[in-house]
Design a protein around this motif. Structure first.
Motif, PDB file in Angstrom:
ATOM      1  N   SER A 739       8.558 -20.905  -4.665  1.00 58.54           N
ATOM      2  CA  SER A 739       7.195 -20.611  -4.245  1.00 58.54           C
ATOM      3  C   SER A 739       7.252 -20.224  -2.778  1.00 58.54           C
ATOM      4  CB  SER A 739       6.295 -21.825  -4.456  1.00 58.54           C
ATOM      5  OG  SER A 739       4.986 -21.523  -4.077  1.00 58.54           O
ATOM      6  N   SER A 740       7.186 -18.935  -2.515  1.00 57.32           N
ATOM      7  CA  SER A 740       7.372 -18.449  -1.154  1.00 57.32           C
ATOM      8  C   SER A 740       6.415 -17.314  -0.874  1.00 57.32           C
ATOM      9  CB  SER A 740       8.822 -17.977  -0.956  1.00 57.32           C
ATOM     10  OG  SER A 740       8.957 -17.290   0.257  1.00 57.32           O
ATOM     11  N   ALA A 741       5.557 -17.501   0.120  1.00 53.38           N
ATOM     12  CA  ALA A 741       4.635 -16.442   0.514  1.00 53.38           C
ATOM     13  C   ALA A 741       5.387 -15.261   1.107  1.00 53.38           C
ATOM     14  CB  ALA A 741       3.617 -16.982   1.515  1.00 53.38           C
ATOM     15  N   LYS A 742       6.480 -15.534   1.810  1.00 56.63           N
ATOM     16  CA  LYS A 742       7.241 -14.447   2.434  1.00 56.63           C
ATOM     17  C   LYS A 742       7.892 -13.557   1.377  1.00 56.63           C
ATOM     18  CE  LYS A 742      10.576 -13.573   6.104  1.00 56.63           C
ATOM     19  NZ  LYS A 742       9.587 -12.830   6.898  1.00 56.63           N
ATOM     20  N   MET A 743       8.457 -14.189   0.343  1.00 56.90           N
ATOM     21  CA  MET A 743       9.059 -13.406  -0.729  1.00 56.90           C
ATOM     22  C   MET A 743       7.997 -12.588  -1.459  1.00 56.90           C
ATOM     23  SD  MET A 743      12.243 -13.168  -1.335  1.00 56.90           S
ATOM     24  CE  MET A 743      13.848 -13.915  -1.040  1.00 56.90           C
ATOM     25  N   LEU A 744       6.849 -13.190  -1.691  1.00 60.26           N
ATOM     26  CA  LEU A 744       5.776 -12.449  -2.350  1.00 60.26           C
ATOM     27  C   LEU A 744       5.322 -11.273  -1.495  1.00 60.26           C
ATOM     28  CD1 LEU A 744       3.891 -12.295  -4.774  1.00 60.26           C
ATOM     29  CD2 LEU A 744       2.301 -13.780  -3.554  1.00 60.26           C
ATOM     30  N   SER A 745       5.281 -11.481  -0.195  1.00 57.59           N
ATOM     31  CA  SER A 745       4.930 -10.376   0.706  1.00 57.59           C
ATOM     32  C   SER A 745       5.951  -9.252   0.609  1.00 57.59           C
ATOM     33  CB  SER A 745       4.838 -10.894   2.143  1.00 57.59           C
ATOM     34  OG  SER A 745       4.591  -9.839   3.040  1.00 57.59           O
ATOM     35  N   ARG A 746       7.216  -9.626   0.531  1.00 57.33           N
ATOM     36  CA  ARG A 746       8.263  -8.605   0.382  1.00 57.33           C
ATOM     37  C   ARG A 746       8.068  -7.795  -0.900  1.00 57.33           C
ATOM     38  NH1 ARG A 746      13.083  -9.374   3.010  1.00 57.33           N
ATOM     39  NH2 ARG A 746      13.553  -7.327   2.142  1.00 57.33           N
ATOM     40  N   LEU A 747       7.698  -8.489  -1.979  1.00 57.86           N
ATOM     41  CA  LEU A 747       7.494  -7.795  -3.253  1.00 57.86           C
ATOM     42  C   LEU A 747       6.281  -6.875  -3.197  1.00 57.86           C
ATOM     43  CD1 LEU A 747       8.258 -10.638  -5.838  1.00 57.86           C
ATOM     44  CD2 LEU A 747       9.756  -8.791  -5.096  1.00 57.86           C
ATOM     45  N   VAL A 748       5.215  -7.309  -2.536  1.00 57.23           N
ATOM     46  CA  VAL A 748       4.035  -6.450  -2.394  1.00 57.23           C
ATOM     47  C   VAL A 748       4.380  -5.193  -1.603  1.00 57.23           C
ATOM     48  CG1 VAL A 748       1.723  -6.299  -1.382  1.00 57.23           C
ATOM     49  CG2 VAL A 748       2.407  -8.360  -2.620  1.00 57.23           C
ATOM     50  N   LEU A 749       5.091  -5.373  -0.501  1.00 63.56           N
ATOM     51  CA  LEU A 749       5.482  -4.216   0.315  1.00 63.56           C
ATOM     52  C   LEU A 749       6.427  -3.297  -0.453  1.00 63.56           C
ATOM     53  CD1 LEU A 749       6.069  -6.042   3.724  1.00 63.56           C
ATOM     54  CD2 LEU A 749       4.137  -4.578   3.104  1.00 63.56           C
ATOM     55  N   LEU A 750       7.301  -3.892  -1.265  1.00 63.93           N
ATOM     56  CA  LEU A 750       8.218  -3.076  -2.065  1.00 63.93           C
ATOM     57  C   LEU A 750       7.448  -2.276  -3.100  1.00 63.93           C
ATOM     58  CD1 LEU A 750      11.277  -2.534  -2.546  1.00 63.93           C
ATOM     59  CD2 LEU A 750      11.200  -4.328  -4.290  1.00 63.93           C
ATOM     60  N   TRP A 751       6.406  -2.873  -3.660  1.00 68.70           N
ATOM     61  CA  TRP A 751       5.607  -2.176  -4.676  1.00 68.70           C
ATOM     62  C   TRP A 751       4.874  -0.978  -4.082  1.00 68.70           C
ATOM     63  CZ3 TRP A 751       0.210  -3.043  -6.798  1.00 68.70           C
ATOM     64  CH2 TRP A 751       0.093  -2.525  -8.095  1.00 68.70           C
ATOM     65  N   TYR A 752       4.405  -1.128  -2.860  1.00 70.91           N
ATOM     66  CA  TYR A 752       3.668  -0.039  -2.211  1.00 70.91           C
ATOM     67  C   TYR A 752       4.575   0.960  -1.486  1.00 70.91           C
ATOM     68  CZ  TYR A 752      -1.031  -1.873  -2.997  1.00 70.91           C
ATOM     69  OH  TYR A 752      -2.219  -2.272  -3.579  1.00 70.91           O
ATOM     70  N   ASN A 753       5.814   0.588  -1.269  1.00 68.91           N
ATOM     71  CA  ASN A 753       6.712   1.443  -0.498  1.00 68.91           C
ATOM     72  C   ASN A 753       6.917   2.786  -1.201  1.00 68.91           C
ATOM     73  OD1 ASN A 753       8.861   2.556   1.011  1.00 68.91           O
ATOM     74  ND2 ASN A 753       9.567   0.512   1.554  1.00 68.91           N
ATOM     75  N   PRO A 754       6.694   3.911  -0.513  1.00 65.57           N
ATOM     76  CA  PRO A 754       6.895   5.216  -1.159  1.00 65.57           C
ATOM     77  C   PRO A 754       8.330   5.442  -1.635  1.00 65.57           C
ATOM     78  CG  PRO A 754       5.653   5.443   0.899  1.00 65.57           C
ATOM     79  CD  PRO A 754       6.142   4.041   0.856  1.00 65.57           C
ATOM     80  N   VAL A 755       9.278   4.704  -1.094  1.00 70.00           N
ATOM     81  CA  VAL A 755      10.677   4.865  -1.513  1.00 70.00           C
ATOM     82  C   VAL A 755      10.843   4.516  -2.989  1.00 70.00           C
ATOM     83  CG1 VAL A 755      13.026   4.025  -1.125  1.00 70.00           C
ATOM     84  CG2 VAL A 755      11.522   4.445   0.820  1.00 70.00           C
ATOM     85  N   THR A 756      10.040   3.587  -3.501  1.00 71.74           N
ATOM     86  CA  THR A 756      10.171   3.150  -4.893  1.00 71.74           C
ATOM     87  C   THR A 756       9.239   3.904  -5.832  1.00 71.74           C
ATOM     88  OG1 THR A 756       8.503   1.409  -4.607  1.00 71.74           O
ATOM     89  CG2 THR A 756      10.782   0.849  -4.079  1.00 71.74           C
ATOM     90  N   GLU A 757       8.703   5.022  -5.378  1.00 68.68           N
ATOM     91  CA  GLU A 757       7.716   5.742  -6.185  1.00 68.68           C
ATOM     92  C   GLU A 757       8.305   6.219  -7.512  1.00 68.68           C
ATOM     93  OE1 GLU A 757       4.536   9.442  -5.683  1.00 68.68           O
ATOM     94  OE2 GLU A 757       5.957   8.959  -4.085  1.00 68.68           O
ATOM     95  N   ASP A 758       9.568   6.627  -7.508  1.00 69.77           N
ATOM     96  CA  ASP A 758      10.195   7.134  -8.732  1.00 69.77           C
ATOM     97  C   ASP A 758      10.810   6.031  -9.587  1.00 69.77           C
ATOM     98  OD1 ASP A 758       9.542   9.713  -7.952  1.00 69.77           O
ATOM     99  OD2 ASP A 758      11.414   9.974  -6.827  1.00 69.77           O
ATOM    100  N   ASP A 759      10.797   4.811  -9.104  1.00 68.91           N
ATOM    101  CA  ASP A 759      11.375   3.699  -9.859  1.00 68.91           C
ATOM    102  C   ASP A 759      10.296   3.131 -10.780  1.00 68.91           C
ATOM    103  OD1 ASP A 759      12.788   1.580 -10.830  1.00 68.91           O
ATOM    104  OD2 ASP A 759      13.635   1.006  -8.901  1.00 68.91           O
ATOM    105  N   VAL A 760      10.182   3.723 -11.979  1.00 63.70           N
ATOM    106  CA  VAL A 760       9.101   3.353 -12.889  1.00 63.70           C
ATOM    107  C   VAL A 760       9.228   1.905 -13.331  1.00 63.70           C
ATOM    108  CG1 VAL A 760       8.010   3.910 -15.098  1.00 63.70           C
ATOM    109  CG2 VAL A 760       8.963   5.734 -13.678  1.00 63.70           C
ATOM    110  N   ARG A 761      10.443   1.465 -13.602  1.00 61.38           N
ATOM    111  CA  ARG A 761      10.634   0.093 -14.090  1.00 61.38           C
ATOM    112  C   ARG A 761      10.209  -0.929 -13.032  1.00 61.38           C
ATOM    113  NH1 ARG A 761      16.399  -2.788 -14.870  1.00 61.38           N
ATOM    114  NH2 ARG A 761      15.640  -4.864 -15.401  1.00 61.38           N
TER     115      ARG A 761
END
Length: 1011
Positions: A739-761
């Motif tokens: 249970s980590s707010a920092k890890m969850l923040s990392r996942l949110v930023l990763l989801w919005y990051n344009p670098v992962t736009e083509d990573d459908v999975r």
């Protein structure tokens, strides 16, 4: 002339409003009157006068729609009907009639009206133009100048602000398309609308009328993935009606079926099954095998099988068996007639009939032989699959032939699951075939896993499974060659005669013994018993001599084979065995021997495929034994960081699975041998409070190294590794292992990051995870609330060169607010006196604004405050009121100031209203109770859904509010507390809560690479 032929214009419009009137009679009578007139000008003006009454009505009233329909029919009635006998004369007449004064007048009036400021007039103008053009004959012609004017006007209207206007304009341009013109402005406008129009009905309108061409087909195909269900449905309908299957590439056909059959909407799936597939079959004369050939089943077997299943569901039983002609007397397809298409059809049909249960059992017997016969058939085909040498592999034709035979072999092996293996003889024959094929070296490696799976499915007991697979692995790695010499036939014959004599004498002695016992001659019986023992010894001696004479004289055992192909084959069988075993089955001596002799040595093999399969075996085996997991956890961590990408991913999956199964206490026990104090596992933190000083005594250990490693993997440039890490973290967080707010923040930023736009999975996985995680429990919402400010700060402080600078912060804020909304919980808290997460989120944002009232993000926070669901807890509202009053004094931005003042007024008004309700509660119930409940029904109906836990207790047990807001009576009114309760200050409460918190944030904060 009848009265109808002399009808007045006003009366015609009045009668046209009634739907039961015959429009054709009205049109004929009005046309008769029009033709009598010499001067048409007055008629035109009067006609438009009455038409304007209908054009100013935007609502789709039936009377207005009837008038519009009448006007369109009357105007197009001046178009002559098509004359097929004399085409040339027809064209000449059309040229004369196309310029009919009334039709030209109506078009001119509508084209002048399309720019009106009233959206109703624009809508009706476009609607009438659409109906006029649609009511003309198919071969009708209009003047080039009029064509251009209509074209230009409708191109303007398809960009109108109102969707209904855009819809009618798009429909009006249907007959203005020129598909053969590569620069047709209508088609260009249509494609632009399909891509960019925000209204689903506009996109549907364009789909219904766009002409199919190589340019427009990709745009229509893209609409099958539209966000709206109705648009996707219409896209599939258009494709089934307008596009031939041959006009699509194999990839497009497979993509359509794959998306359509898996669509989230049942109605879309029904359209694919009821419209698209029948249309394709109709164009292929109903030949299902030909349809499979159009799909290239070797590369999309699963999609082809789902397609066949959808087709079978609509077929009657007789048609299902119509392809039985391809079977021979053995109820199998002859080996030389097997193709990828018909074997896949055979498999799909058998599985479909098997799935019908007793209803399909009789039909299944007609298309599938008994188990023993099928075992022989399968063995014969598998043995015939050729093994290519290195030179032959260079020949593409031979390689393609072998790949085809392997595909057919896979489908034949899958058919074993449809056999009736209840009969012992048939099951034993199939088992023998599978064991022999696994032991043969010429069996293709691609079939080993499937053969092992089917073999284990026929053996229910785990111990028998382990023993069987271990014997096969032993035979594969240590095959034995026997060198025998010729047997002396004369000696063998003498031994057989001697054995027969001994058996006869033995039988006679046993019979005499029974007679003596019956006659109670026990002395004679004792003598016979000794004689029988001597005869049995003599028989055993003769049998031993016979066996020795028939056995090979020399047995040569080959050395253990360690070539990559053999090791990979053995590891594949071992991995499949460990997967099929029950998770509760512990590792015994046999599995331990396989680990020490096969799996662990292969970890260091030079061949990557061997190493990868060994890691898979190791990870799967550790799931069955906690001791093995503790022993090899460090090894898996090293592999996850040092080897090739594919192998690292396999090791990472194993680590995630171990943490999910055993929790972080596994790391504590692993590190205990090294006298290192591990952190308390997150799954044990729930409900426990650990002193704050314990947090500081935790040194670097395995848990920290895992979290740092996972954090670094999130920044990896290798998308597969990054995706696997994100998915693993999502699983660990959702199950409560971390249970980590920092890890969850990392996942949110990763989801919005344009670098992962083509990573459908990755995008799909995280999108589903956020919704499930936040709605699962109040504790999860608290973690999301802690994530809010760090995530927003990261985005605000992102440099211009960072991809995060392109992220829409407003969208991120909206997501986090929705995830923490108390009403979104699956199971809202029963305690209505708890403070909700949004209360503390509001306090955090107010505190952030007070730090720097001139910061640009203040406007964002002020706007967000009005979107929060605040509780009615008095202390929280008092705190918020105080903070907002301070903000109003220091904030200078007018937009922010208005938002803050509005929020402040809402809080004050709600407080005054609550005081009125509380005061009314002291009055007699029969006077004011019902009024109080009526004035503010949310006090009694919505309140239980809003009461939640405090946002700062992210890990532990529930901490209810120290003061009950109210007690709810049956009539819904709120009764105030009679005994005052002393409250501690907010700062003291926060300090006390911080001491009771324990999570993995301190470990995460030590990571080297922080985004």
């Amino acid at each position: 002339m009848t009265a109808d032929s002399e009808i007045e214009l006003k009366e015609a419009f009045q009668r046209a409003q009634r739907g039961h009137n015959n429009k054709a009679k009205l049109v004929a009578s009005l046309k008769s009157r029009y033709n009598k007139l010499e001067d048409k000008t007055l008629f035109h003006e009067e006609f438009v006068h009455y038409l304007k009454y209908a054009m100013i009505v935007y609502k789709r009233e039936p009377a207005v729609e009837n008038v519009i329909e009448f006007v369109a029919k009357f105007a197009t009635s001046f178009q002559p009907p098509p004359n097929a006998e004399d085409e040339q004369q027809e064209e000449e007449e059309e040229e004369d009639e196309d310029d009919h004064p009334f039709l030209s007048f109506i078009f001119n009036f509508l084209l002048e009206s399309h720019k009106a400021s009233s959206h109703a007039v624009r809508f009706r103008a476009c609607q009438l133009i659409n109906k006029l053009l649609g009511g003309m004959a198919e071969n009708a012609q209009i003047d080039d100048d009029l064509f251009d004017r209509i074209h230009q006007a409708m191109l303007v209207r398809v960009t109108d602000k109102f969707p209904n206007v855009r819809i009618q304009a798009a429909l009006a341009m249907t007959r203005l398309q020129q598909p053969k013109d590569p620069d047709c402005p209508t088609i260009n406008a249509y494609m632009l609308i399909l891509e960019n129009d925000s209204n689903a009905e506009v996109r549907r309108a364009v789909l219904s009328c766009i002409a199919m061409s190589p340019r427009t087909l990709p745009k229509v195909l893209k609409r099958t993935r539209d966000i709206k269900e109705n648009v996707r449905k219409l896209a599939y309908q258009v494709l089934s009606e307008k596009v031939h299957i041959k006009a699509l590439t194999i990839a497009q056909r497979v993509g359509l079926l794959q998306q359509g059959l898996h669509d989230t909407s049942e109605s879309v799936r029904d359209i694919v099954c009821s419209r698209l597939l029948p249309a394709w079959l109709l164009r292929l004369d109903g030949n299902v095998i030909e349809l499979l050939h159009r799909l290239d089943v070797e590369n999309c077997a699963e999609t082809a099988m789902e397609t066949l299943k959808a087709i079978f569901k609509t077929m009657p039983g007789e048609e299902l068996l119509q392809n039985r002609a391809q079977f021979d007397d053995r109820k199998v397809i002859p080996e030389d007639s097997l193709t990828c298409e018909n074997v896949l059809y055979w498999r799909s049909l058998c599985e479909f009939l098997k799935g019908k249960g007793d209803d399909g059992e009789e039909m299944l017997e007609q298309v599938l032989p008994d188990a023993a016969s099928y075992g022989d058939y399968l063995f014969g085909y598998l043995k015939a699959v050729p093994v290519l040498t290195e030179e032959q592999r260079a020949d593409f034709n031979q390689l393609e032939l072998v790949m085809t035979k392997e595909f057919i072999s896979q489908q034949l092996i899958h058919l074993i699951g449809c056999l009736d293996t209840n009969e012992e003889g048939g099951r034993k024959r199939v088992l023998a075939v599978l064991q022999e094929m696994l032991a043969l070296t010429q069996t293709p490696s691609s079939l080993v896993s499937l053969l092992t799976e089917k073999l284990l499915a026929l053996i229910p007991d785990d111990q028998r499974r382990i023993q069987t697979v271990a014997e096969i692995i032993s035979d594969v790695r240590e095959p034995i060659m026997e060198a025998s010499q010729p047997v002396d036939e004369n000696r063998s014959r003498r031994q057989q005669v001697q054995l027969a004599e001994v058996k006869v004498r033995l039988m006679e002695a046993k019979q005499d013994l029974e007679d003596c016992i019956a006659a109670q001659d026990f002395s004679r019986a004792a003598e016979l018993k000794d004689a029988i023992a001597g005869l049995e010894d003599q028989r055993n001696q003769v049998l031993q001599e016979i066996s020795e004479s028939s056995q090979p004289v020399d047995r040569e055992a080959l050395a253990e084979k360690n070539d990559p192909e053999t090791l990979l084959r053995c590891l594949t069988m071992c991995a499949e065995l460990l997967k099929q075993m029950n998770i509760k089955t512990r590792t015994g001596p046999t599995i331990s021997a396989l680990m020490s002799s096969l799996v662990l040595p292969s970890i260091a093999n030079a061949h990557p495929a061997v190493r990868n399969m060994a890691v898979v075996c190791l990870g799967t085996c550790t799931l069955h034994s906690k001791e093995l997991a503790k022993t090899h956890m460090v090894l898996l961590l090293q592999i996850a960081q040092l080897d090739e990408v594919k192998i690292r991913i396999s090791a990472l999956r194993a680590i995630i699975d171990l943490l999910l199964l055993f929790g972080f206490q596994l790391l504590s026990e692993t590190a205990s041998t090294q006298t290192v104090q591990p952190p308390l596992s997150p799954d044990r933190q729930e409900g426990e409070a650990t002193p704050a000083e314990d947090k500081g005594s935790i040194p670097e250990d395995t848990a920290q190294s895992i979290l740092v490693m996972l954090s670094e993997f999130l920044d990896s440039e290798m998308s597969d590794l990054r995706t696997e890490t994100a998915e693993g973290l999502a699983k660990l967080m959702y199950t409560g292992r971390i249970s980590s707010a920092k890890m969850l923040s990392r996942l949110v930023l990763l989801w919005y990051n344009p670098v992962t736009e083509d990573d459908v999975r990755l995008r799909h996985c995280l999108g589903v995870f956020f919704q499930l995680y936040a709605r699962e429990s109040r504790a999860h919402q608290e973690v999301v609330e802690e994530t809010f400010l760090p995530t927003i700060r990261t985005l605000l402080n992102a440099p211009a060169t960072s991809p995060l600078a392109e992220v829409d912060i407003n969208n991120v804020v909206e997501l986090l607010v929705e995830l923490t909304r108390p009403s979104g919980l699956i199971k809202p808290s029963a305690n209505t006196e708890e403070v909700c997460v949004h209360d503390y989120l509001a306090v955090r944002m107010c505190g952030e604004m007070l730090k720097d009232p001139t910061a640009p993000e203040v406007r964002l926070y002020a706007k967000t405050l009005s979107n929060l669901e605040l509780s009615r807890e008095e202390t929280v509202r008092d705190d918020l009121t105080t903070l907002l009053q301070q903000l109003v004094l220091v904030v200078k931005d007018r937009v922010c100031l208005r938002a803050l003042e509005k929020m402040l007024h809402q809080l004050v008004d709600s407080k005054e209203q609550a005081e009125v309700v509380n005061a009314s509660a002291l009055q007699p119930l029969d006077v004011n109770a019902d009024e109080a409940a009526t004035e503010d029904p949310s006090k009694s109906t919505k309140r239980p859904k809003r009461g939640q836990r405090k946002a700062s207790t992210a890990k532990g047990g529930r901490r209810p509010s120290r003061k009950a807001e109210s007690s709810e009576e049956s009539d819904g009114e709120n009764v105030p507390e009679s005994v005052p309760v002393v409250r501690s200050s907010r700062r003291a409460k926060i300090a006390a809560l911080e001491k009771t918190k324990l999570d993995l944030n301190p470990l995460i904060n030590q990571e080297a690479n922080v985004s």
